[in-house]
Design an enzyme around this catalytic site. Structure first.
Site, PDB file in Angstrom:
ATOM      1  N   ASP A 128      46.831  -3.118 -24.795  1.00  0.00           N
ATOM      2  CA  ASP A 128      47.699  -4.289 -24.876  1.00  0.00           C
ATOM      3  C   ASP A 128      47.423  -5.151 -26.100  1.00  0.00           C
ATOM      4  OD1 ASP A 128      45.241  -4.776 -23.592  1.00  0.00           O
ATOM      5  OD2 ASP A 128      46.001  -6.573 -22.604  1.00  0.00           O
ATOM      6  N   GLU A 141      43.875  -5.251 -20.808  1.00  0.00           N
ATOM      7  CA  GLU A 141      42.502  -5.735 -20.982  1.00  0.00           C
ATOM      8  C   GLU A 141      42.489  -7.210 -21.321  1.00  0.00           C
ATOM      9  OE1 GLU A 141      39.095  -7.191 -23.023  1.00  0.00           O
ATOM     10  OE2 GLU A 141      41.009  -6.812 -24.030  1.00  0.00           O
TER      11      GLU A 141
END
Length: 417
Positions: free
Chosen positions: A76, A143
């Site tokens: 991400d 994350e």
């Protein structure tokens, strides 16, 4: 040699890196990213499963008898507007959890993590005769919000992909390219993110005496929160309290009825964490009462990260392998960082050791001091830090090469007999 043929692979990996950098996606929205990476793993011959923990990808590479090694990269990006530095800069936008449209950028280097993992897997496939065992290539979502690893575990990761013997992961850092940084034991802090909403009584900007101004209340809270670390945390303890977002009002002559603050807390000790969080609640409540707020404030969690602990013996084994492969001058022992990671949850759930390290990604000229201590360059503004709109590696090819080499060198401890 697991690195045989890597030099020829670097130009293609750099193209993959540029594509991922140019098309970032926010947490749990990594649909395109997951598709690109799943296709790459499948083309390499791995057994690929998508949609693990919503958008996660797992590739399984079997190569005979031997240990199972988990290699993890996060996917991400962040709600950051990238500045114009490279031709492949991100122009992407996304919608954040609050429903607000925002620019998106890989301002934390996850694009390099993904590319390195793909490169390592492709090297393992190309050099099957040099190792034996099984590799789990884990491409983890979310994350940045501390939820992705747990989401994959909650989706049956251990049952679906079997036990493993060790978990290995890495993260780019603002440091000279080709340098590696390890820390045995506690490496990264626990984190708590909070949303604080304070309430006032709105009114006309010309008559503040008829209102309870939540902007002034929010400002008082921000200033008072700074005393927690300065006056309530002992000098031999570590804590960080950051207020990074304040939202209130829309017009200069309208005093709003509420204000919102977003806080981030980092700690290394559970007792310190408990005391800091209690102090935040006490200060927020007391400032609201002192301001005459018409209703109590609300404090709600946004997300959280556990402590990241490196297994000491396994870290020493990885350090020895790195030193032999790259030379002692390129391998450094670092101190615990106040950044946070959810990588450790995989090994914790499986009851196996894990090691997480950093690799540098920038022109060594940006760090004229000792490469073992690159932080001064960031503090002085010579080099960009993580989550900055300028955090784009300036030495892409050597950075990717060393990141791939590091994964392969560490994995070889278990896979090469």
């Amino acid at each position: 040699m697991l690195t045989s043929g890597l030099d020829d692979r670097i130009p293609d990996l750099e193209l993959l890196y540029r594509d991922l950098h140019e098309h970032p996606e926010l947490s749990f929205q990594e649909e395109r990213t997951a598709s690109v990476l799943a296709a790459r793993l499948a083309a390499a011959g791995l057994e690929v499963t998508t949609g693990v923990g919503k958008t996660g990808v797992v590739g399984v590479l079997r190569n005979g008898e031997g240990p199972t090694v988990l290699l993890r990269a996060d996917m991400d990006a962040l709600p950051v507007q990238e500045i114009e530095k490279v031709p492949y800069r991100s122009r992407a936008t996304g919608v954040d959890p609050d429903g607000v449209s925002t620019p998106v950028m890989h301002a934390c280097g996850h694009d390099t993590h993904m590319t390195a993992l793909i490169g390592a897997v492709e090297q393992l496939v190309a050099n099957r005769d040099a190792w034996s065992g099984t590799v789990l290539a884990v491409l983890q979502p979310a994350e940045e919000v501390g939820s992705g690893a747990q989401a994959m575990l909650d989706d049956g990761f251990l049952d679906r992909f079997g036990p493993f013997d060790v978990a290995l992961g890495q993260h780019i850092t603002s440091a000279p390219s080709t340098h590696l940084y390890l820390c045995p034991g506690v490496f990264m802090a626990a984190a708590d993110s909070l949303r604080v909403t304070v309430y006032g009584r709105g009114g006309h900007g010309s008559a503040p005496h008829t209102t309870v101004d939540p902007v002034v209340l929010a400002a008082s809270i921000v200033m008072r929160l700074q005393t927690i670390v300065a006056r309530e945390v002992a000098p031999n303890e570590v804590a960080v309290v950051t207020v990074a977002a304040i939202h209130a009002g829309r017009k200069e002559n309208v005093i709003p009825a509420s204000a919102e603050l977003k806080l981030n807390v980092r700690t290394f000790d559970p007792d310190v964490r408990e005391r800091v969080l209690a102090a935040i609640t006490r200060i927020v409540d007391a400032e609201a009462e002192a301001a005459g707020a018409p209703r109590p404030p609300e404090i709600a969690p946004i997300n959280g990260f556990p402590l990241l602990r490196n297994d000491v013996a396994t870290t020493e084994a990885v350090r020895a392998a790195f030193t032999e492969a790259f030379g002692a001058g390129h391998v450094h022992e670092t101190t615990p960082k106040t950044g946070s990671e959810d990588f450790g949850l995989f090994a914790e759930a499986a009851g196996v050791p894990s090691v997480f390290w950093n690799f540098g990604g920038f022109d060594p000229a940006l760090y004229p001091d000792d490469p073992a201590h690159p932080h001064a360059a960031v503090a002085s503004g010579r080099a960009p830090g993580g989550h900055s709109p300028e955090f784009v590696p300036t030495a892409v090819a050597p950075t990717l090469r060393r990141a791939v080499e590091a994964l392969l060198t560490a994995a070889a401890i278990w896979l090469v007999r």
